[in-house]
Design an enzyme around this catalytic site. Sequence first.
Site, PDB file in Angstrom:
ATOM      1  N   HIS A  13       0.846  -1.200   0.000  1.00  0.00           N
ATOM      2  CA  HIS A  13       0.000   0.000   0.000  1.00  0.00           C
ATOM      3  C   HIS A  13       0.881   1.248   0.000  1.00  0.00           C
ATOM      4  CE1 HIS A  13      -3.832   2.063   1.013  1.00  0.00           C
ATOM      5  NE2 HIS A  13      -3.107   2.840   1.814  1.00  0.00           N
ATOM      6  N   ASP A  18       0.882   5.301   0.081  1.00  0.00           N
ATOM      7  CA  ASP A  18       0.077   6.456   0.476  1.00  0.00           C
ATOM      8  C   ASP A  18       0.601   7.729  -0.166  1.00  0.00           C
ATOM      9  OD1 ASP A  18      -1.977   5.484   2.251  1.00  0.00           O
ATOM     10  OD2 ASP A  18      -0.350   4.884   3.593  1.00  0.00           O
ATOM     11  N   MET A  57       0.274  11.622  -0.739  1.00  0.00           N
ATOM     12  CA  MET A  57      -0.285  12.798  -0.051  1.00  0.00           C
ATOM     13  C   MET A  57       0.262  14.076  -0.681  1.00  0.00           C
ATOM     14  SD  MET A  57      -0.011  11.556   3.884  1.00  0.00           S
ATOM     15  CE  MET A  57      -0.516   9.885   4.371  1.00  0.00           C
ATOM     16  N   HIS A  81      -2.930   4.657  -2.983  1.00  0.00           N
ATOM     17  CA  HIS A  81      -3.989   5.404  -2.309  1.00  0.00           C
ATOM     18  C   HIS A  81      -3.713   6.890  -2.503  1.00  0.00           C
ATOM     19  CE1 HIS A  81      -5.948   6.416   1.875  1.00  0.00           C
ATOM     20  NE2 HIS A  81      -6.630   6.906   0.871  1.00  0.00           N
ATOM     21  N   MET A  86      -4.359  10.492  -1.864  1.00  0.00           N
ATOM     22  CA  MET A  86      -4.972  11.489  -0.973  1.00  0.00           C
ATOM     23  C   MET A  86      -4.583  12.856  -1.520  1.00  0.00           C
ATOM     24  SD  MET A  86      -4.151   9.478   2.544  1.00  0.00           S
ATOM     25  CE  MET A  86      -2.894   8.486   1.733  1.00  0.00           C
ATOM     26  N   MET A 115     -11.646   4.694   5.552  1.00  0.00           N
ATOM     27  CA  MET A 115     -10.611   5.276   6.404  1.00  0.00           C
ATOM     28  C   MET A 115     -11.063   5.174   7.856  1.00  0.00           C
ATOM     29  SD  MET A 115      -8.239   6.218   4.325  1.00  0.00           S
ATOM     30  CE  MET A 115      -7.208   6.748   5.675  1.00  0.00           C
ATOM     31  N   GLY A 123      -3.655  11.245   6.549  1.00  0.00           N
ATOM     32  CA  GLY A 123      -2.537  12.187   6.594  1.00  0.00           C
ATOM     33  C   GLY A 123      -1.326  11.624   7.325  1.00  0.00           C
ATOM     34  N   GLY A 126       0.425   8.115   9.675  1.00  0.00           N
ATOM     35  CA  GLY A 126       0.376   6.766  10.221  1.00  0.00           C
ATOM     36  C   GLY A 126       0.356   6.844  11.743  1.00  0.00           C
ATOM     37  N   ASP A 138      -8.297   1.201   6.265  1.00  0.00           N
ATOM     38  CA  ASP A 138      -7.028   1.921   6.299  1.00  0.00           C
ATOM     39  C   ASP A 138      -6.965   2.827   7.524  1.00  0.00           C
ATOM     40  OD1 ASP A 138      -4.609   3.006   5.679  1.00  0.00           O
ATOM     41  OD2 ASP A 138      -5.266   4.001   3.833  1.00  0.00           O
ATOM     42  N   GLY A 139      -6.081   2.465   8.454  1.00  0.00           N
ATOM     43  CA  GLY A 139      -5.819   3.314   9.614  1.00  0.00           C
ATOM     44  C   GLY A 139      -6.062   2.609  10.930  1.00  0.00           C
ATOM     45  N   GLY A 140      -5.006   2.520  11.722  1.00  0.00           N
ATOM     46  CA  GLY A 140      -5.155   1.963  13.069  1.00  0.00           C
ATOM     47  C   GLY A 140      -5.437   0.474  13.122  1.00  0.00           C
ATOM     48  N   GLY A 166       0.258  -0.044   8.728  1.00  0.00           N
ATOM     49  CA  GLY A 166       1.577   0.566   8.640  1.00  0.00           C
ATOM     50  C   GLY A 166       2.389   0.251   9.874  1.00  0.00           C
ATOM     51  N   SER A 167       2.146   1.007  10.927  1.00  0.00           N
ATOM     52  CA  SER A 167       2.951   0.822  12.144  1.00  0.00           C
ATOM     53  C   SER A 167       2.880  -0.594  12.698  1.00  0.00           C
ATOM     54  CB  SER A 167       2.534   1.837  13.216  1.00  0.00           C
ATOM     55  OG  SER A 167       1.273   2.363  12.969  1.00  0.00           O
TER      56      SER A 167
HETATM   57  C1  DX5 Z   1      -3.249   7.388   6.511  1.00  0.00           C
HETATM   58  C2  DX5 Z   1      -2.781   6.357   5.507  1.00  0.00           C
HETATM   59  C3  DX5 Z   1      -2.652   4.984   6.079  1.00  0.00           C
HETATM   60  C4  DX5 Z   1      -1.645   4.883   7.180  1.00  0.00           C
HETATM   61  C5  DX5 Z   1      -1.878   3.655   7.973  1.00  0.00           C
HETATM   62  O1  DX5 Z   1      -3.455   8.591   5.856  1.00  0.00           O
HETATM   63  O2  DX5 Z   1      -3.689   6.290   4.429  1.00  0.00           O
HETATM   64  O3  DX5 Z   1      -2.367   4.047   5.070  1.00  0.00           O
HETATM   65  O4  DX5 Z   1      -0.350   4.897   6.720  1.00  0.00           O
HETATM   66  O5  DX5 Z   1      -0.962   3.656   9.017  1.00  0.00           O
HETATM   67  P1  DX5 Z   1      -1.255   2.946  10.404  1.00  0.00           P
HETATM   68  O6  DX5 Z   1      -1.506   1.503  10.110  1.00  0.00           O
HETATM   69  O7  DX5 Z   1      -0.024   3.185  11.187  1.00  0.00           O
HETATM   70  O8  DX5 Z   1      -2.495   3.599  10.980  1.00  0.00           O
HETATM   71 ZN    ZN Z   2      -3.605   4.592   2.880  1.00  0.00          ZN
END
Ligand code: DX5
Ligand code: ZN
Length: 229
Positions: A36, A38, A40, A69, A71, A140, A145, A147, A176-178, A198-199
């Site tokens: 994935h 991201d 931005m 993705h 954004m 989302m 914005g 991670g 996507d997210g958390g 991500g993290s």
């Molecule tokens: C947020 C991104 C996500 C983000 C996810 O804007 O679209 O893809 O990197 O990161 P984690 O898994 O750390 O929330």
């Molecule tokens: Zn993303």
Amino acid sequence: MFSRSIKIAPSILAADFANFGAECRAIEAQGADWVHVDVMDGHFVPNLTFGPAMCAALRPHIKGVMDVHLMISPVDVYLEAYAKAGADVITAHVEAGPHIHRTLQAIRGLGKKAGVALNPGTPAEAVAELLDMVDMVCVMTVNPGFGGQSFIESQLAKIARLRQMIGDREVHIEIDGGVTVATAPLVSKAGADVLVAGSAVFKGGSAEAPEAYGANIRAIRAAAEAALA
Ligand code: DX5
Ligand code: ZN
């Protein structure tokens, strides 16, 4: 080809920015299903990341699906560049402009899979007229914005609603997210099949010591699958 089996898509936003090629190879070797990316623009979201040249440079390091993705706003002017850079899936936000329908047509016209993403404040119904022209809906579960943010629980009802709206259509639901071992079962149970993380994937490892990536991916997958058993 279409399947609702759980797919783990590590977000390279959490990778070592000085080592992307090796990081992509490492996560795939450790069991990632999709990669994935991201994108931005510092306008649609308050952060800046990867242009099309970066995606083109990553492409040879990714054997599987490159999930881009976007954004960004405006988005249409950049679609061809990301398609040429080798994206397999291109996702645009329903909030990115007045003409998401045209954007999705353009993505498919470029021969790519089309995804539509919804911010946490946008209801499921915003994509009701788009479900026959997308391959994926991305929910989302943080405000886009950055991670490392916390999962927004109120999105679970939206995921379940989208799963119902999608019915028999061959449309993935991506979260996507958390996403963590704790939240993965909640989203899979609600109907998601692509889990961006991500993290939670990159923590504790590196391209030189990638075993932690594998353990993290397996743990998230197992938690998501256990909720379906
Ligand atoms: C947020 C991104 C996500 C983000 C996810 O804007 O679209 O893809 O990197 O990161 P984690 O898994 O750390 O929330
Ligand atoms: Zn993303």
